[in-house]
Design an enzyme around this catalytic site. Structure first.
Site, PDB file in Angstrom:
ATOM      1  CD  GLU B  47      -2.701  -0.628   2.728  1.00  0.00           C
ATOM      2  OE1 GLU B  47      -2.541   0.439   3.342  1.00  0.00           O
ATOM      3  OE2 GLU B  47      -3.359  -1.562   3.161  1.00  0.00           O
ATOM      4  CG  ASP B  58      -3.066   8.255   8.802  1.00  0.00           C
ATOM      5  OD1 ASP B  58      -2.956   7.023   8.909  1.00  0.00           O
ATOM      6  OD2 ASP B  58      -3.381   8.835   7.753  1.00  0.00           O
TER       7      ASP B  58
END
Lengths: 419, 267
Positions: B47, B58
């Site tokens: 990824e 995040d």
């Protein structure tokens, strides 16, 4: 009472107004949270259920008389509503133009309109059985409002605030702590409202089940822009009956400052049905000037997604959000509420901008002519009124939403005006 | 239509080990050597992050890597150019590991969704995971991605209700991505003793309501956790721990060496 805030198109009194537009407008957002092409729910999966649960509870509360009764009572007895609509005669006389009226949201408990929304949301938090409340804050007014209602309802309160804002809004940081809230400094990115909001969203993702997130403006994912608007719409409702009683007519121009845009949409919403007669003007922060650093997202931004909503953003061509700048922490945000983008697109509200130094000048003028020290945010709208009023007839009416008081800004004001 | 490497991979009956890497982290020039090493060391899919200034999903580590990547000049355009070079073996061995781009929607919208799909396919991308395009907002995006043969992966979280797990499974073209815990990337929650039973119960629930494969990510940092996830899911994603391991590298070669060293500990 909440039911009254909701999307009801009131009878149109002016024949030539485009009725279909008013209907379109008052039915926004649609059931998926979109205001035309703006708004929506651009959020990671963890938050989808939270947003849906909140929306369901809010829609239920709107039809629960006990909810509106509790809110109405608190707004009256705790906040001090209705706030006055004050005819600023000296300022009007000095400018030799329109009669200026100030909607005194600065006289709300905690010093700004933010408490209207914080109370509405904390009542929802209570209904949902949430024990922990989080919030983001820029100028600290929303943080103080949230800390206040959490003290009142005995809920744990964590406020995310950018390091830069903690520095320039020290009195509000102390107030939040005194009220029992934990203020968490955010050191990422521009260390202002944008980053505080991102950090609060992350907290919500980490604690989705026990936490209620009280967003302070008409930004973020659905249902926040709709819900915060509804809680702030009382500003315009009161103003309408007050101006009819005092001036015997509707205003000619209404103005309010726009950062995220909650005080502005709260003031404008009631008057949108008269948008053909009343000029509605939102004032963004032009910062150092539109060629320099600023926060004028509606004026110069482009469509994009920030904090869960499609809105207008200050961003570069790669889609990276740019740092905004305004002397007022509350306007220092590179996005704006999606509903404002929609109002701009429909042409119902016009948006302009005022620089840091113009806002300071307006703040000083208002203090010296009317004895009112307003927040730096509100000073942007005052400046627009000061420049606009002389162009208007003396029997014309110009209403300014004075969204907050200036105590929190004294350090900045002392430095900038060399007091 | 191109031969999608993810679709091909998923036909094999094997547990997947997926790497998440933020391009040009920690220094410019690191992407191709790191891709080369990850492929050699047994990553089944890589990824690649598309950095965004405001990554709300995040934790601190990946936030910082995104800011570093932006400072090092990573844009969607430059990233697609790097992927094209990787596929063609310009400046590295030709790299054939399936590549899934993962990033927030705003840079994609700014690039233009149609142009993005076209250019991604041309560069050699196999799939897309855009966390802030949930099914509610992804109809147009999903239709376009499918029509050019790209894999689209949607997220499932521990609070996703069963009927919605089934919906996500039906929309994800090849596999879904389950967040192991409620949280942001790099969360320490998986290490909490209380989480073990909850994760197991949750992934059993996902299995009950899915037909396609699903992988698990968020907080998986070592071989033990990879193996415990393999017992419950079809693959595990390791990101934050990899990025932390290479954060101090000062040359692209050192970066690749550290990435390989760490990745082999997971096998």
């Amino acid at each position: 009472m909440i039911a009254l805030y909701a999307a009801i198109a009131l009878p149109i009194t002016f024949n030539f107004f485009d009725f279909s537009m008013a209907q379109t407008f008052y039915s926004a957002p649609d059931t998926t949270g979109h205001f035309g092409s703006f708004g929506g729910k651009f959020i990671p999966e963890t938050l989808i259920k939270n947003a849906a649960d909140l929306e369901a509870e809010y829609l239920k509360a709107q039809h629960d008389p006990s909810f509106s009764a509790a809110l109405t009572k608190l707004l009256r007895d705790y906040v001090g509503r209705p706030t006055p609509l004050y005819h600023a005669e000296r300022l009007s006389k000095t400018l030799q133009g329109a009669q200026i009226y100030l909607k005194r949201e600065d006289l709300c408990h905690t010093g700004a309109h933010k408490i209207n929304n914080a109370l509405g949301q904390v009542l929802l938090a209570q209904r949902m059985g949430k024990k922990r409340v989080i919030a983001e804050t820029g100028a600290g007014q929303h943080g103080v409002a949230t800390a206040t209602v959490c003290a009142l309802f005995d809920l744990a309160c964590i406020v995310y605030m950018g390091e830069e804002d903690i520095r320039r809004q020290a009195p509000n940081v102390a107030r939040m702590k005194l009220l029992g809230a934990e203020v968490r400094a955010v050191s990422s990115g521009s260390r202002t409202l944008k980053d505080a909001t991102s950090e609060a969203i992350r907290d919500w993702m980490n604690n989705p089940e026990e936490t209620f997130y009280i967003i302070g403006s008409v930004v973020g994912m659905h249902p926040y822009p709709m819900m915060v608007r509804d809680f702030q719409a009382i500003i315009g409702k009161e103003t309408r009956s007050q101006i009819m009683a005092q001036a015997g007519k509707l205003p000619d121009v209404i103005t309010a400052c726009v950062g995220g845009g909650s005080n502005a949409v709260g003031m404008f919403y009631e008057f949108l049905q008269y948008a053909a007669q009343i000029e509605l003007v939102g004032v963004e922060a032009a910062g150092e000037g539109l060629n320099g650093r600023h926060a004028a997202s509606l004026t110069l931004g482009t469509p994009g997604v920030l904090h869960g909503a499609m809105t207008k953003l200050l961003q570069n061509e790669d889609g990276q959000v740019q740092e905004a700048h305004s002397i007022s922490a509350g306007l220092d945000y590179p996005g704006v509420g999606p509903e404002h983008c929609y109002l701009q697109e429909l042409g119902l509200v016009r948006y302009t901008s005022v620089t840091d130094s113009e806002a300071l000048l307006a703040l000083e003028t208002l203090a010296k002519t009317e004895g009112i020290i307003c927040a730096l945010e509100s000073a942007h709208a005052i400046h627009y009124a000061i420049t606009r009023a002389p162009e208007m007839a003396q029997d014309a009416v110009l209403v300014v939403n004075l969204s907050g008081r200036g105590d929190k800004d004294m350090e900045t004001i002392i430095r900038e005006l060399a007091l | 239509m191109f031969q999608n490497r993810i679709t091909t991979l998923l036909q094999q009956d094997k547990k997947l080990l997926i790497a998440y890497y933020m391009p040009e982290f920690p220094i410019a020039g690191a992407t191709l050597p790191v891709l080369e090493t990850l492929e050699e060391s047994g990553a089944d899919i890589v990824e690649l992050g598309m950095p965004y200034s405001d990554p709300i999903g995040d934790g601190p580590v990946i936030q910082e890597t995104a800011h570093t990547a932006i400072r090092n000049g990573v844009t969607i355009k430059s990233l697609l150019a790097l992927i094209r070079r990787a596929r063609q073996g310009e400046g590295c061995r030709p790299i054939n590991v399936p590549i899934l781009l993962m990033g927030y929607c705003n840079p994609v919208i700014a690039y233009g969704v149609d142009a993005f799909m076209r250019d991604a396919v041309a560069a050699g991308v196999d799939g897309l995971l855009i966390p802030d395009f949930p099914p509610e907002e992804a109809a147009d995006f999903l239709r376009k991605a499918k029509s050019c043969g790209l894999t689209v992966v949607f997220l499932v979280s521990p609070v996703t209700p069963p009927e919605r797990i089934a919906l996500i499974d039906s929309l994800s073209t090849d596999f879904s991505y389950c967040l192991a815990v409620n949280g942001t990337t790099g969360t320490a929650k998986l290490s909490e003793a209380s989480s073990e039973d909850m994760v197991e119960e949750y992934l059993h629930r996902v299995r009950q309501h899915t037909r396609k494969k699903f992988v698990v990510g968020f907080g998986i940092k070592d071989k033990a956790r990879v193996e415990s996830m393999w017992a419950l899911a079809d693959g595990a994603v390791v990101g934050t721990a990899l990025l932390q391991h290479i954060a101090s590298a000062s040359t692209p070669e050192a970066c690749a060496r550290l990435a390989g060293e760490f990745w082999r500990t997971l096998q």
